[in-house]
Design a protein around this motif. Structure first.
Motif, PDB file in Angstrom:
ATOM      1  N   GLU A  21      35.516 -21.217  37.992  1.00 36.75           N
ATOM      2  CA  GLU A  21      35.967 -21.616  39.432  1.00 36.75           C
ATOM      3  C   GLU A  21      36.097 -20.461  40.139  1.00 36.75           C
ATOM      4  O   GLU A  21      35.754 -20.270  41.266  1.00 36.75           O
ATOM      5  CB  GLU A  21      37.086 -22.577  39.597  1.00 36.75           C
ATOM      6  N   GLU A  22      36.638 -19.533  39.614  1.00 34.70           N
ATOM      7  CA  GLU A  22      37.098 -18.064  40.608  1.00 34.70           C
ATOM      8  C   GLU A  22      35.899 -17.150  40.547  1.00 34.70           C
ATOM      9  O   GLU A  22      35.560 -16.840  41.808  1.00 34.70           O
ATOM     10  CB  GLU A  22      38.206 -17.199  39.738  1.00 34.70           C
ATOM     11  N   LEU A  24      32.781 -18.743  40.740  1.00 31.45           N
ATOM     12  CA  LEU A  24      31.985 -19.559  41.804  1.00 31.45           C
ATOM     13  C   LEU A  24      32.469 -19.149  43.296  1.00 31.45           C
ATOM     14  O   LEU A  24      31.852 -19.094  44.182  1.00 31.45           O
ATOM     15  CB  LEU A  24      31.945 -20.906  41.480  1.00 31.45           C
ATOM     16  N   ALA A  25      33.770 -19.277  43.369  1.00 26.86           N
ATOM     17  CA  ALA A  25      34.351 -18.877  44.674  1.00 26.86           C
ATOM     18  C   ALA A  25      33.974 -17.617  45.177  1.00 26.86           C
ATOM     19  O   ALA A  25      33.685 -17.640  46.444  1.00 26.86           O
ATOM     20  CB  ALA A  25      36.036 -18.816  44.491  1.00 26.86           C
ATOM     21  N   ALA A  26      33.762 -16.557  44.340  1.00 28.55           N
ATOM     22  CA  ALA A  26      33.481 -15.153  44.807  1.00 28.55           C
ATOM     23  C   ALA A  26      32.155 -15.300  45.074  1.00 28.55           C
ATOM     24  O   ALA A  26      31.451 -14.554  46.024  1.00 28.55           O
ATOM     25  CB  ALA A  26      33.726 -14.227  43.818  1.00 28.55           C
ATOM     26  N   ALA A  27      31.210 -15.791  44.436  1.00 29.11           N
ATOM     27  CA  ALA A  27      29.545 -16.231  44.808  1.00 29.11           C
ATOM     28  C   ALA A  27      29.440 -16.790  45.826  1.00 29.11           C
ATOM     29  O   ALA A  27      28.335 -16.630  46.404  1.00 29.11           O
ATOM     30  CB  ALA A  27      29.192 -16.861  43.370  1.00 29.11           C
ATOM     31  N   ALA A  28      30.423 -17.621  46.464  1.00 27.53           N
ATOM     32  CA  ALA A  28      30.053 -18.411  47.802  1.00 27.53           C
ATOM     33  C   ALA A  28      28.680 -18.991  47.778  1.00 27.53           C
ATOM     34  O   ALA A  28      28.187 -18.861  48.712  1.00 27.53           O
ATOM     35  CB  ALA A  28      30.542 -17.341  48.821  1.00 27.53           C
ATOM     36  N   LEU A  29      28.599 -19.885  46.613  1.00 28.54           N
ATOM     37  CA  LEU A  29      27.186 -20.395  46.653  1.00 28.54           C
ATOM     38  C   LEU A  29      27.036 -21.501  47.869  1.00 28.54           C
ATOM     39  O   LEU A  29      27.690 -22.333  48.185  1.00 28.54           O
ATOM     40  CB  LEU A  29      27.103 -21.168  45.450  1.00 28.54           C
ATOM     41  N   GLU A  30      25.702 -21.682  48.270  1.00 27.56           N
ATOM     42  CA  GLU A  30      25.231 -22.469  49.376  1.00 27.56           C
ATOM     43  C   GLU A  30      24.053 -23.229  48.833  1.00 27.56           C
ATOM     44  O   GLU A  30      23.517 -22.754  47.775  1.00 27.56           O
ATOM     45  CB  GLU A  30      25.219 -21.969  50.376  1.00 27.56           C
ATOM     46  N   VAL A 163      37.672  -9.134  41.364  1.00 28.83           N
ATOM     47  CA  VAL A 163      38.221 -10.571  41.822  1.00 28.83           C
ATOM     48  C   VAL A 163      39.223 -10.953  40.905  1.00 28.83           C
ATOM     49  O   VAL A 163      40.148 -11.621  41.342  1.00 28.83           O
ATOM     50  CB  VAL A 163      36.716 -11.458  41.310  1.00 28.83           C
ATOM     51  N   LEU A 164      39.281 -10.688  39.727  1.00 25.49           N
ATOM     52  CA  LEU A 164      40.460 -11.085  38.609  1.00 25.49           C
ATOM     53  C   LEU A 164      39.982 -10.416  37.263  1.00 25.49           C
ATOM     54  O   LEU A 164      38.910  -9.936  36.710  1.00 25.49           O
ATOM     55  CB  LEU A 164      40.419 -12.743  38.561  1.00 25.49           C
ATOM     56  N   ARG A 165      41.237 -10.305  36.619  1.00 24.49           N
ATOM     57  CA  ARG A 165      41.223  -9.825  35.292  1.00 24.49           C
ATOM     58  C   ARG A 165      41.074 -11.178  34.245  1.00 24.49           C
ATOM     59  O   ARG A 165      41.701 -12.289  34.901  1.00 24.49           O
ATOM     60  CB  ARG A 165      42.437  -9.171  34.780  1.00 24.49           C
TER      61      ARG A 165
END
Length: 275
Positions: A21-22, A24-30, A163-165
């Motif tokens: 989910e993190e 996908l949030a960074a990818a900002a898919l539309e 984005v995250l570890r």
């Protein structure tokens, strides 16, 4: 159908839903997005992305996983069987820009980055998983041991942030290393106005070829030296005794331009198009 991970393909399958989910949030898919995924594995990202986007292209080398993917019914899924390093990206990705979202196999992640650099124009945004040490190098500022070739080359074309570890337990099987997810946003234009990007890459690689040595010696060892190399470096405000890891992106740009103008003097008669 159970799938046994294959070490030769560097398979560590992402299983942590929070990490998915993190990403996908960074990818900002539309809904209008076209997306490329390299190494989809068992589909943790694939399953979530398919209903969210216009089309999803996946590149997979493992024939068993290719068969799984080809059996899926979703019409927006495009399966490209083969080695991502050998596939012809421009021939397959004919409607840019794409977003690239992937848990990259760690054994080829650096090579994939060089291929991305060759085809930067195909992508608007990348969200990629790396071994933590590789991620540290990509984000490293000048002056430290993590700063290197990919730090410089990627910074010229992208804004990069962590984005995250990700801990080993987020994968099956668990790797022996920690991981990191990075977001790359493609710049409208590279930061440096270069005459020849291949020549720039050669200069950067040459400067780091013997990173414990001075810039003067590293360039000479890479075939970029000439009689008045010290004078040239001093003329652009760079001390010949510095090491490559201390140079900023802008200094690498100035170095490339100065070497371009002096290429007829290179030891061995090197040309601008050489790799």
């Amino acid at each position: 159908m159970e799938h046994r991970p294959k070490k030769r393909f560097g398979q560590n399958f992402l299983t942590d839903i929070h990490v998915v989910e993190e990403i996908l949030a960074a990818a900002a898919l539309e809904p209008r997005d076209r997306v490329l995924e390299i190494g989809p594995g068992l589909g943790a990202l694939t399953d979530r992305m398919l209903p969210m986007v216009h089309s999803l292209h996946v590149m997979e080398l493992d024939r068993e996983l290719v068969a799984r993917l080809e059996d899926r019914p979703e019409p927006q899924l495009r399966v490209h069987a083969g080695d991502a390093l050998r596939l012809d990206w421009p021939a397959l990705l004919v409607e840019p820009p794409y977003k690239l979202v992937a848990n990259l196999p760690y054994n080829i992640s650096s090579q994939i980055l060089f291929k991305i650099l060759d085809h930067r124009h195909l992508f608007s945004r990348l969200v990629l998983m790396f071994q933590k040490e590789v991620g540290d190098r990509l984000c490293a500022p000048p002056g430290g041991r993590d700063y290197g070739i990919l730090s410089v080359l990627c910074r010229n074309g992208f804004d990069i942030r962590r984005v995250l570890r990700v801990p080993p337990g987020a994968f099956y099987p668990a790797p022996k290393v920690h991981s990191v997810v990075l977001l790359f946003e493609t710049l409208p234009q590279p930061r440096l106005a270069l005459r020849d990007e291949r020549f720039f890459r050669r200069v950067v690689k040459g400067a780091f070829s013997q990173r414990r040595k001075t810039l003067r010696n590293s360039l000479a060892a890479a075939g970029l030296g000439f009689a008045d190399l010290d004078g040239m470096l001093e003329g652009i405000g760079i001390d010949p005794r510095r090491r490559a890891e201390t140079l900023s992106l802008q200094e690498f740009g100035a170095l490339t331009e100065a070497l371009w103008k002096n290429q007829a003097n290179f030891e061995g008669g090197c040309t601008a198009a050489s790799e």
